[in-house]
Write an enzyme that holds these catalytic residues in place. Structure first.
Site, PDB file in Angstrom:
ATOM      1  N   LEU A   1       3.268   6.723  -1.671  1.00 17.18           N
ATOM      2  CA  LEU A   1       4.108   7.090  -2.844  1.00 17.18           C
ATOM      3  C   LEU A   1       5.043   6.981  -4.324  1.00 17.18           C
ATOM      4  CD1 LEU A   1       6.928   5.046  -0.523  1.00 17.18           C
ATOM      5  CD2 LEU A   1       7.273   7.704  -0.778  1.00 17.18           C
TER       6      LEU A   1
ATOM      7  N   PHE B   1       0.563  -1.484   0.031  1.00 19.12           N
ATOM      8  CA  PHE B   1       0.085   0.141   0.174  1.00 19.12           C
ATOM      9  C   PHE B   1       1.245   1.059   0.223  1.00 19.12           C
ATOM     10  CE2 PHE B   1      -0.437   2.451   4.099  1.00 19.12           C
ATOM     11  CZ  PHE B   1       0.333   2.190   4.465  1.00 19.12           C
ATOM     12  N   LYS B   2       1.895   1.263   0.172  1.00 23.58           N
ATOM     13  CA  LYS B   2       3.471   2.529   0.652  1.00 23.58           C
ATOM     14  C   LYS B   2       3.008   3.204  -1.215  1.00 23.58           C
ATOM     15  CE  LYS B   2       4.865   1.388   3.953  1.00 23.58           C
ATOM     16  NZ  LYS B   2       4.297   0.416   4.785  1.00 23.58           N
ATOM     17  N   ASP B   3       2.574   2.299  -2.136  1.00 20.84           N
ATOM     18  CA  ASP B   3       2.613   2.933  -3.751  1.00 20.84           C
ATOM     19  C   ASP B   3       1.431   3.977  -3.382  1.00 20.84           C
ATOM     20  OD1 ASP B   3       4.464   1.693  -4.748  1.00 20.84           O
ATOM     21  OD2 ASP B   3       3.248  -0.393  -5.319  1.00 20.84           O
TER      22      ASP B   3
END
Ligand SMILES: *Cc1c(COP(=O)(O)O)cnc(C)c1O
Length: 494
Positions: free
Chosen positions: A116, A111-113
């Protein structure tokens, strides 16, 4: 809209200033001076539009020194088909009550995409808006997911170079391969002989070394970071909770104005705090369920009002939530109790590793949040049960979320909303060995072979960005000592 510090003594800046600097000068975190509102009518209107348009509409309320057109253009690039094939944040129906918000369809399968992919674009605009003429050198210490997502987000971005450091034996083989094969002309990756703490301390030491800062400046660079306390990482996360609500509304799963509950597997308290902001804006949300693994410091805090990090650290199969310092909790304390009280709690935390909030504050927090946790056998059981019952495959972090949502539903009974949205934070293939072992109850093959095995076992496809990793060219294989971190950093600038 100005941004101020959670500790009350960090001055005032614009959104661009907050995104460029990351941390306020008094050590606090940046917060918008007020929370913008979102009317029920606006939510209905957003139901009819694409994810990038939803994102631009929400972001423009917070980032008032960015134009709507700038934001829309950035969101279209960040969340378009080429980076998020099939949609940025789809919602799946799992049984009668659970609605799973899949946040892992981006380039690194976690989920950091969601943050980011967008933040680098906001960051580059922030450099321009603040008149910065130096190049940013972003240093990241990672235990796995953040490093890869940051590399993928900042690759080939003008005005930025990025170096990622990871503990040589502290990440999975898949995570290591993902970083070692990273493409882009402005990226560098180093394995460090040490653990995550050694790596993170190395980066912190470089940031605070006046000599290093000067050497950089002389060469036309300045240091920056991409970590999760930057407002630029938090604000994109508010969007997907609003988007999930819009999707349910569009499908007729809920009616306009109807409340939903939201459950988020979290360590840093970042992802669930974003859901709270969506609620404060006006999204119809009942309870926020904070899901932890065996490192259940947040569950204890929500139940007792005492935050105490003097405890054992456990390594679990949901490693991205193995955290004892929940940095973003500071933002919640600030919103509910103000900056003076927050500064006091943070002082106690740094002095003794512990603080205890007032009864009034504990009650306020308790009205909004419920805390649950799921241990290792519970995580494995949830992966197996959800797969057997619904044919739906989840990763270890998402399984912690689902287990906690089910515990909550059981305990809340009639008081729970009809639908509980659970954030799913990684592709099951990102943690393929643990998922395979949970399903089969036997040891999985190591590395990329585990992905093949999971695919054969379940008849599902390997998540695209993780397929064929072992065939990609390895570009980075350097292993360094922690003491070498400053010198390799300077080498980058030659
Ligand atoms: C980072 C991460 C989390 C935890 O996110 P917070 O920022 O701590 O809320 C959960 N799951 C996965 C897969 C992650 O990478």
């Amino acid at each position: 809209m100005d941004y101020i510090s959670t500790r009350g003594n960090g001055g005032r800046t614009t959104a661009a200033g907050a995104i460029k600097t990351g941390l306020a000068s008094d050590g606090g975190l940046f917060m918008p001076q007020s929370i913008p509102s979102l009317e029920v009518g606006e939510i209905s209107k957003l139901s009819g539009v694409s994810y990038p348009e939803r994102a631009a509409a929400v972001l423009s309320k917070f980032l008032t020194d960015y134009t709507y057109d700038e934001l829309l253009s950035d969101c279209r690039e960040a969340y378009g088909e080429s980076r998020f094939p099939g949609g940025a944040a789809p919602v799946r129906t799992v049984g009668d009550r659970l609605r799973v918000l899949e946040l892992w369809h981006g380039p690194t399968a976690a989920f950091k995409d969601m943050a980011l992919q967008l933040m680098p674009r906001l960051f580059v605009r922030a450099l321009r808006k603040t008149g910065e003429d130096k190049t940013a050198l972003i240093l990241v210490a990672t235990s796995g997911d953040t490093g890869k997502a940051a590399l993928e987000g900042y690759r080939d971005v003008d005005g930025v170079r990025i170096a990622v450091f990871y503990p040589v034996d502290g990440v999975s083989r898949v995570q290591k391969l993902q970083m070692a094969t990273q493409e882009g002309n402005n990226v560098e990756v180093f394995a460090v002989r040490g653990n995550f703490d050694d790596t993170q301390n190395g980066v912190k030491r470089i940031f605070s070394d006046a000599g290093m800062v000067k050497s950089l400046s002389d060469r036309g660079y300045f240091f920056s970071s991409a970590n999760s306390i930057n407002w630029g990482r938090l604000v994109p996360q508010i969007v997907y909770y609003i988007s999930a609500y819009c999707d349910l509304l569009e499908n007729g799963d809920i009616s306009a104005g109807e409340k939903v509950d939201i459950c988020v597997p979290t360590g840093n308290f970042g992802n669930i705090f974003a859901a709270y902001i969506a609620k404060r804006m006006g999204l119809p949300v009942g309870r926020l369920v904070c899901a932890s693994n065996r490192n259940n410091i947040l569950t204890d805090f929500l139940r007792t009002g005492i935050y105490d990090r003097n405890r054992d650290f456990h390594t679990t199969m949901s490693p991205s939530m193995d955290i004892l310092i929940s940095s973003n909790l500071e933002r919640l304390l600030y919103l509910l109790a103000g900056s003076d009280e927050t500064a006091g709690y943070m002082k106690r935390l740094s002095e003794s590793g512990r603080y205890s909030v007032s009864d009034a504050l504990k009650n306020e927090i308790g009205k909004e949040f419920a805390g649950y946790f799921c241990d290792e056998p519970g995580t494995a059981r949830t992966i197996r049960d959800i797969y057997n019952e619904y044919g739906y495959l989840v990763d270890t972090h998402s399984a912690v979320g689902i287990s906690c949502a089910l515990q909550y539903l059981e305990e809340a009974g009639e008081k729970a909303a009809k639908r509980v949205i659970v954030a799913s934070t990684a592709s099951p293939y990102k943690f393929a060995s643990s998922v395979y072992e949970s399903l089969k109850n036997e040891k999985a093959p190591d590395g990329p072979a585990a992905l093949e095995a999971l695919s054969r076992l379940t008849g599902t496809e390997i998540t695209a960005p993780l397929a064929g990793l072992d065939k990609k060219q390895v570009r980075f294989s350097r292993v360094i000592e922690p003491g070498d971190m400053p010198s390799v950093t300077l080498e980058l600038l030659k």
